[in-house]
Design a protein around this motif. Structure first.
Motif, PDB file in Angstrom:
ATOM      1  N   VAL A 142       0.852  -1.184   0.000  1.00  0.00           N
ATOM      2  CA  VAL A 142       0.000   0.000   0.000  1.00  0.00           C
ATOM      3  C   VAL A 142       0.889   1.235   0.000  1.00  0.00           C
ATOM      4  N   LYS A 143       0.544   2.208  -0.816  1.00  0.00           N
ATOM      5  CA  LYS A 143       1.375   3.403  -0.927  1.00  0.00           C
ATOM      6  C   LYS A 143       1.342   4.216   0.365  1.00  0.00           C
ATOM      7  N   GLN A 144       2.420   4.916   0.619  1.00  0.00           N
ATOM      8  CA  GLN A 144       2.510   5.790   1.780  1.00  0.00           C
ATOM      9  C   GLN A 144       1.996   7.181   1.419  1.00  0.00           C
ATOM     10  N   GLU A 145       1.311   7.808   2.375  1.00  0.00           N
ATOM     11  CA  GLU A 145       0.764   9.143   2.176  1.00  0.00           C
ATOM     12  C   GLU A 145       1.222  10.040   3.318  1.00  0.00           C
TER      13      GLU A 145
ATOM     14  N   GLY B 287       4.120  19.391  12.449  1.00  0.00           N
ATOM     15  CA  GLY B 287       4.662  18.076  12.139  1.00  0.00           C
ATOM     16  C   GLY B 287       4.082  17.480  10.874  1.00  0.00           C
ATOM     17  N   VAL B 288       4.583  16.318  10.543  1.00  0.00           N
ATOM     18  CA  VAL B 288       4.140  15.552   9.378  1.00  0.00           C
ATOM     19  C   VAL B 288       4.022  14.096   9.796  1.00  0.00           C
ATOM     20  N   MET B 289       2.952  13.448   9.364  1.00  0.00           N
ATOM     21  CA  MET B 289       2.814  12.020   9.629  1.00  0.00           C
ATOM     22  C   MET B 289       2.686  11.276   8.312  1.00  0.00           C
ATOM     23  N   THR B 290       3.120  10.026   8.316  1.00  0.00           N
ATOM     24  CA  THR B 290       3.054   9.174   7.134  1.00  0.00           C
ATOM     25  C   THR B 290       2.129   8.008   7.424  1.00  0.00           C
ATOM     26  N   LEU B 291       1.075   7.899   6.620  1.00  0.00           N
ATOM     27  CA  LEU B 291       0.085   6.840   6.793  1.00  0.00           C
ATOM     28  C   LEU B 291       0.220   5.841   5.656  1.00  0.00           C
ATOM     29  N   GLN B 292       0.237   4.579   6.017  1.00  0.00           N
ATOM     30  CA  GLN B 292       0.290   3.507   5.022  1.00  0.00           C
ATOM     31  C   GLN B 292      -0.855   2.540   5.316  1.00  0.00           C
ATOM     32  N   GLY B 293      -1.968   2.731   4.611  1.00  0.00           N
ATOM     33  CA  GLY B 293      -3.146   1.923   4.906  1.00  0.00           C
ATOM     34  C   GLY B 293      -3.682   2.255   6.280  1.00  0.00           C
ATOM     35  N   ASP B 294      -3.677   1.239   7.163  1.00  0.00           N
ATOM     36  CA  ASP B 294      -4.165   1.440   8.525  1.00  0.00           C
ATOM     37  C   ASP B 294      -3.024   1.564   9.523  1.00  0.00           C
ATOM     38  N   ALA B 295      -1.824   1.885   9.038  1.00  0.00           N
ATOM     39  CA  ALA B 295      -0.659   1.984   9.912  1.00  0.00           C
ATOM     40  C   ALA B 295      -0.029   3.370   9.829  1.00  0.00           C
ATOM     41  N   LEU B 296       0.205   3.953  10.978  1.00  0.00           N
ATOM     42  CA  LEU B 296       0.973   5.185  11.070  1.00  0.00           C
ATOM     43  C   LEU B 296       2.430   4.772  11.175  1.00  0.00           C
ATOM     44  N   CYS B 297       3.166   4.919  10.072  1.00  0.00           N
ATOM     45  CA  CYS B 297       4.511   4.347  10.018  1.00  0.00           C
ATOM     46  C   CYS B 297       5.606   5.363  10.313  1.00  0.00           C
ATOM     47  N   GLN B 298       5.321   6.645  10.151  1.00  0.00           N
ATOM     48  CA  GLN B 298       6.315   7.672  10.468  1.00  0.00           C
ATOM     49  C   GLN B 298       5.603   8.907  10.995  1.00  0.00           C
TER      50      GLN B 298
ATOM     51  N   ASN C  36      10.486  29.035  24.458  1.00  0.00           N
ATOM     52  CA  ASN C  36      10.475  28.855  23.000  1.00  0.00           C
ATOM     53  C   ASN C  36      11.513  27.849  22.513  1.00  0.00           C
ATOM     54  N   GLN C  37      12.015  27.010  23.400  1.00  0.00           N
ATOM     55  CA  GLN C  37      12.923  25.946  22.983  1.00  0.00           C
ATOM     56  C   GLN C  37      12.184  24.975  22.063  1.00  0.00           C
ATOM     57  N   LEU C  38      12.843  24.560  20.992  1.00  0.00           N
ATOM     58  CA  LEU C  38      12.221  23.680  20.012  1.00  0.00           C
ATOM     59  C   LEU C  38      12.641  22.235  20.281  1.00  0.00           C
ATOM     60  N   LEU C  39      11.662  21.380  20.516  1.00  0.00           N
ATOM     61  CA  LEU C  39      11.913  19.960  20.731  1.00  0.00           C
ATOM     62  C   LEU C  39      11.408  19.171  19.531  1.00  0.00           C
ATOM     63  N   HIS C  40      12.169  18.153  19.165  1.00  0.00           N
ATOM     64  CA  HIS C  40      11.807  17.328  18.007  1.00  0.00           C
ATOM     65  C   HIS C  40      11.545  15.892  18.461  1.00  0.00           C
ATOM     66  N   PHE C  41      10.448  15.329  17.965  1.00  0.00           N
ATOM     67  CA  PHE C  41      10.087  13.957  18.288  1.00  0.00           C
ATOM     68  C   PHE C  41       9.807  13.206  16.997  1.00  0.00           C
ATOM     69  N   ALA C  42      10.124  11.923  16.993  1.00  0.00           N
ATOM     70  CA  ALA C  42       9.871  11.103  15.812  1.00  0.00           C
ATOM     71  C   ALA C  42       9.601   9.670  16.236  1.00  0.00           C
ATOM     72  N   PHE C  43       8.874   8.954  15.380  1.00  0.00           N
ATOM     73  CA  PHE C  43       8.641   7.533  15.626  1.00  0.00           C
ATOM     74  C   PHE C  43       9.944   6.759  15.479  1.00  0.00           C
ATOM     75  N   ARG C  44      10.046   5.681  16.223  1.00  0.00           N
ATOM     76  CA  ARG C  44      11.150   4.753  15.973  1.00  0.00           C
ATOM     77  C   ARG C  44      10.997   4.160  14.578  1.00  0.00           C
ATOM     78  N   GLU C  45      12.104   4.034  13.849  1.00  0.00           N
ATOM     79  CA  GLU C  45      12.036   3.576  12.466  1.00  0.00           C
ATOM     80  C   GLU C  45      11.580   2.130  12.350  1.00  0.00           C
ATOM     81  N   ASP C  46      11.768   1.350  13.402  1.00  0.00           N
ATOM     82  CA  ASP C  46      11.406  -0.063  13.350  1.00  0.00           C
ATOM     83  C   ASP C  46      10.004  -0.336  13.887  1.00  0.00           C
ATOM     84  N   LYS C  47       9.226   0.720  14.149  1.00  0.00           N
ATOM     85  CA  LYS C  47       7.903   0.534  14.724  1.00  0.00           C
ATOM     86  C   LYS C  47       6.832   1.196  13.854  1.00  0.00           C
TER      87      LYS C  47
END
Length: 248
Positions: A55-58, A72-83, A94-105
């Motif tokens: 399934v293509k990623q969006e 932020g930006v999220m990547t959806l692949q079917g029924d999975a939030l992959c990024q 005003n400190q900027l914090l960055h968060f991201a999904f683990r690449e293997d999850k």
């Protein structure tokens, strides 16, 4: 005698109209419902077992109303939030914090799978009879419409009111590296969690949203289908008002 004859004549006409409704119009509505719900099912671009088709990623931009503290930006692949990449601006300095999904999850969005399952069950109910089957009573149609509407309402509710996760559920999912302190709910200020060796408390809550067009399409199909079901129920119910007994 003339009044009695007229009454009998009117009754005969109504019975013929009701017979036509059961034999013709009901099947036309069922076919229309099948077509609409098949389109709705196709919107859920989920991989099927053995298809071998990815399934293509969006990508979707996350936004908050009235503030720019969360982007932020999220990547959806079917029924999975992959990024997901989220930037959070701290309100005090005003400190900027960055968060991201683990690449293997991946975060499985069970509500999408559930909604599609409910749609497919509704389609099964509509098609689970011989092509030449004839409905004999209005009650039979009403029961079918109630069963279909129940599945469609459940599908719509799963998309419009998804369940929220607690901190323990988030932590046990493996998506993050923090662990909760106590049983606090994630979206409540005052919730405690640990990250590394530090203990933190939730002080502010920001809700980010994004528009997923194909899910919006599915919701429109659900609404139209529910209206068709209700209209058919209303037509059948109208005939009952012409008899002292229910013509079912």
């Amino acid at each position: 005698m003339a009044a009695a004859m007229a009454s009998q004549g009117e009754r005969a006409v109504l019975e013929e109209e009701f017979k036509w409704l059961l034999q013709e119009e009901v099947h036309a509505v069922l076919r229309q419902l099948q077509d609409i719900l098949k389109e709705a099912s196709h919107r859920f671009a989920l991989p099927t077992s053995g298809s071998g088709r990815a399934v293509k990623q969006e990508n979707f931009v996350l936004s908050t109303s009235g503030t720019d503290q969360v982007k932020g930006v999220m990547t959806l692949q079917g029924d999975a939030l992959c990024q997901a990449d989220v930037n959070l601006k701290m309100p005090r300095n005003n400190q900027l914090l960055h968060f991201a999904f683990r690449e293997d999850k991946q975060w499985k969005l069970q509500q999408i799978q559930d909604a599609r399952n409910h749609v497919n069950q509704a389609i099964y109910l509509l098609m689970n009879r011989d092509v030449n089957y004839q409905f004999k009573t209005g009650l039979e149609v009403l029961k079918l419409m109630d069963a279909v509407m129940l599945q469609l309402s459940r599908a719509r509710n799963r998309l419009t009111t998804p369940a929220t996760l607690t901190l323990p559920e988030i932590a046990s999912s493996g998506l993050t590296n923090f662990k909760p302190a106590g049983g606090s709910v994630l979206h409540n200020p005052g919730a405690m969690f640990e990250f590394g060796s530090q203990r933190y408390e939730v002080s502010h809550v920001h809700k980010v949203e994004c528009v997923v067009p194909w899910l919006n399409d599915a919701l429109v199909f659900f609404t139209v289908s529910l209206q068709l079901c209700q209209q058919l129920k209303d037509k059948i119910s109208v005939f009952s008002s012409y008899w002292n007994y229910r013509p079912y």
